[in-house]
Design a protein around this motif. Structure first.
Motif, PDB file in Angstrom:
ATOM      1  N   GLY A 166      -6.548   7.530   7.125  1.00 39.00           N
ATOM      2  CA  GLY A 166      -6.741   7.980   8.502  1.00 39.00           C
ATOM      3  C   GLY A 166      -5.447   8.476   9.131  1.00 39.00           C
ATOM      4  O   GLY A 166      -5.409   9.536   9.755  1.00 39.00           O
ATOM      5  N   PHE A 167      -4.364   7.722   8.949  1.00 41.62           N
ATOM      6  CA  PHE A 167      -3.082   8.146   9.508  1.00 41.62           C
ATOM      7  C   PHE A 167      -2.560   9.406   8.825  1.00 41.62           C
ATOM      8  O   PHE A 167      -1.980  10.278   9.469  1.00 41.62           O
ATOM      9  N   LYS A 168      -2.783   9.514   7.510  1.00 42.27           N
ATOM     10  CA  LYS A 168      -2.356  10.707   6.789  1.00 42.27           C
ATOM     11  C   LYS A 168      -3.117  11.944   7.284  1.00 42.27           C
ATOM     12  O   LYS A 168      -2.530  13.007   7.495  1.00 42.27           O
ATOM     13  N   THR A 169      -4.417  11.788   7.496  1.00 44.46           N
ATOM     14  CA  THR A 169      -5.227  12.894   7.997  1.00 44.46           C
ATOM     15  C   THR A 169      -4.811  13.275   9.415  1.00 44.46           C
ATOM     16  O   THR A 169      -4.720  14.459   9.743  1.00 44.46           O
ATOM     17  N   LYS A 170      -4.544  12.268  10.243  1.00 43.88           N
ATOM     18  CA  LYS A 170      -4.116  12.539  11.615  1.00 43.88           C
ATOM     19  C   LYS A 170      -2.800  13.309  11.621  1.00 43.88           C
ATOM     20  O   LYS A 170      -2.638  14.259  12.394  1.00 43.88           O
TER      21      LYS A 170
END
Length: 63
Positions: free
Chosen positions: A48-52
């Motif tokens: 999720g953080f990587k995608t954000k």
């Protein structure tokens, strides 16, 4: 709903399932399932953080 928002909703749902898995595993006194649920939670949060970060960088390039 934008495509990006839908992706983050899916990540949030997966994180809730992983957190619930930890609670269920503790209730069932299953150390293996608790560990697997914690690992799944870490993986989901990381994705999720990587995608954000990816979407934020794309927004910066547009402006």
């Amino acid at each position: 709903m934008k495509k990006t928002n839908a992706i983050f909703v899916l990540y949030a749902f997966a994180a809730v399932l992983a957190m619930s898995g930890v609670g269920i595993a503790v209730g069932e006194r299953s150390i293996l399932w608790a560990i697997l649920s914690i690992i799944a939670l870490i993986v989901v949060f990381g994705m999720g953080f990587k995608t954000k970060k990816k979407y934020r960088e794309l927004e910066m390039e547009k402006h």
